[in-house]
Design a protein around this motif. Structure first.
Motif, PDB file in Angstrom:
ATOM      1  N   HIS A  48       0.832  -1.194   0.000  1.00 17.62           N
ATOM      2  CA  HIS A  48       0.000   0.000   0.000  1.00 17.62           C
ATOM      3  C   HIS A  48       0.870   1.248   0.000  1.00 17.62           C
ATOM      4  O   HIS A  48       2.074   1.176   0.230  1.00 17.62           O
ATOM      5  N   ILE A  49       0.250   2.371  -0.248  1.00 16.31           N
ATOM      6  CA  ILE A  49       0.930   3.658  -0.173  1.00 16.31           C
ATOM      7  C   ILE A  49       1.118   4.003   1.295  1.00 16.31           C
ATOM      8  O   ILE A  49       0.197   3.837   2.108  1.00 16.31           O
ATOM      9  N   ASP A  50       2.295   4.469   1.637  1.00 18.74           N
ATOM     10  CA  ASP A  50       2.609   4.809   3.025  1.00 18.74           C
ATOM     11  C   ASP A  50       1.594   5.816   3.560  1.00 18.74           C
ATOM     12  O   ASP A  50       1.313   6.833   2.926  1.00 18.74           O
ATOM     13  N   GLY A  51       1.029   5.500   4.706  1.00 19.18           N
ATOM     14  CA  GLY A  51       0.070   6.381   5.353  1.00 19.18           C
ATOM     15  C   GLY A  51      -1.378   6.136   4.942  1.00 19.18           C
ATOM     16  O   GLY A  51      -2.285   6.740   5.517  1.00 19.18           O
ATOM     17  N   ALA A  52      -1.603   5.275   3.959  1.00 16.78           N
ATOM     18  CA  ALA A  52      -2.978   5.006   3.512  1.00 16.78           C
ATOM     19  C   ALA A  52      -3.710   4.125   4.513  1.00 16.78           C
ATOM     20  O   ALA A  52      -3.115   3.232   5.110  1.00 16.78           O
ATOM     21  N   ARG A  53      -4.993   4.410   4.683  1.00 19.63           N
ATOM     22  CA  ARG A  53      -5.855   3.572   5.520  1.00 19.63           C
ATOM     23  C   ARG A  53      -6.491   2.501   4.654  1.00 19.63           C
ATOM     24  O   ARG A  53      -6.854   2.751   3.511  1.00 19.63           O
ATOM     25  N   SER A  54      -6.657   1.335   5.224  1.00 25.36           N
ATOM     26  CA  SER A  54      -7.384   0.267   4.537  1.00 25.36           C
ATOM     27  C   SER A  54      -8.847   0.386   4.905  1.00 25.36           C
ATOM     28  O   SER A  54      -9.216   0.311   6.075  1.00 25.36           O
ATOM     29  N   LEU A  55      -9.677   0.584   3.901  1.00 28.69           N
ATOM     30  CA  LEU A  55     -11.119   0.646   4.109  1.00 28.69           C
ATOM     31  C   LEU A  55     -11.779   0.034   2.872  1.00 28.69           C
ATOM     32  O   LEU A  55     -12.076   0.730   1.911  1.00 28.69           O
ATOM     33  N   PRO A  56     -11.926  -1.300   2.884  1.00 28.24           N
ATOM     34  CA  PRO A  56     -12.496  -1.972   1.712  1.00 28.24           C
ATOM     35  C   PRO A  56     -13.825  -1.361   1.296  1.00 28.24           C
ATOM     36  O   PRO A  56     -14.600  -0.888   2.147  1.00 28.24           O
ATOM     37  N   LEU A  57     -14.068  -1.368   0.021  1.00 21.65           N
ATOM     38  CA  LEU A  57     -15.254  -0.746  -0.555  1.00 21.65           C
ATOM     39  C   LEU A  57     -16.535  -1.187   0.140  1.00 21.65           C
ATOM     40  O   LEU A  57     -17.421  -0.370   0.387  1.00 21.65           O
ATOM     41  N   ASP A  58     -16.651  -2.457   0.495  1.00 22.63           N
ATOM     42  CA  ASP A  58     -17.863  -2.954   1.161  1.00 22.63           C
ATOM     43  C   ASP A  58     -18.068  -2.341   2.543  1.00 22.63           C
ATOM     44  O   ASP A  58     -19.189  -2.295   3.040  1.00 22.63           O
ATOM     45  N   ASP A  59     -16.998  -1.883   3.182  1.00 18.42           N
ATOM     46  CA  ASP A  59     -17.077  -1.317   4.537  1.00 18.42           C
ATOM     47  C   ASP A  59     -17.143   0.209   4.539  1.00 18.42           C
ATOM     48  O   ASP A  59     -17.241   0.821   5.603  1.00 18.42           O
TER      49      ASP A  59
END
Length: 174
Positions: free
Chosen positions: A34-45
């Protein structure tokens, strides 16, 4: 209203200005790279409540190739409101092609669908070669795999993905 679609080069300036980066891919994909500092927030969530943005915020959404973000533009705008929504053109692939760094954890397993593609491709190639070189009965293997992939595409249920998901190398991925 349409979100701004920006190239990775334009996105870098937003990153330096403190924009929020949201990776809408599945969490396993994010864990691997991932890009440094990016949050993971899957599209379904993804919801406005999960983002909690202000009107003066800028949020950059990205996926692997830009396809998921393009297809979900309206949902992304709604979730980002009242903030400014920006979609990175070409996704993580374009980011890397432009020479920008990512955080990589190669100890994480490959995404499940890539594992399915590797196993299915290996079985089809192996069965075809064995059918041509050893015994035509081996042609049953690629036929069976093709039928399974057809069923998965029609029904949305993939037995190979279910099987791979319980393999030991995928246990820590969830």
């Amino acid at each position: 209203m349409h979100p701004v679609i920006a190239s990775p080069a334009d996105i870098v300036a937003l990153k330096e200005q403190g924009a929020t980066f949201i990776d809408i891919r599945q969490r396993e994909e994010w864990k691997r790279e991932h890009i440094d500092g990016a949050r993971s927030l899957p599209l379904d969530d993804l919801t406005a409540e999960s983002l909690r943005l202000r009107a003066d915020d800028t949020v950059v959404f990205y996926c692997q190739s830009g396809m998921r973000t393009r297809n979900a533009q309206e949902k992304l705008i709604a979730a980002a409101a009242p903030a400014n929504a920006v979609i990175m053109q070409g996704g993580l692939s374009a980011w890397k092609a432009a020479g920008y760094a990512t955080q990589v954890d190669k100890s994480q397993p490959l995404p499940l669908m890539r594992q399915v593609q590797i196993v299915a491709g290996t079985l089809v190639l192996g069965g075809t070669l064995a059918g041509a070189l050893l015994n035509p009965l081996f042609y049953i293997v690629p036929g069976f795999v093709g039928a399974g992939l057809l069923f998965a595409g029609i029904s949305g249920w993939c037995g190979m993905a279910k099987l791979l998901n319980v393999m030991p190398w995928n246990k820590g991925a969830s």
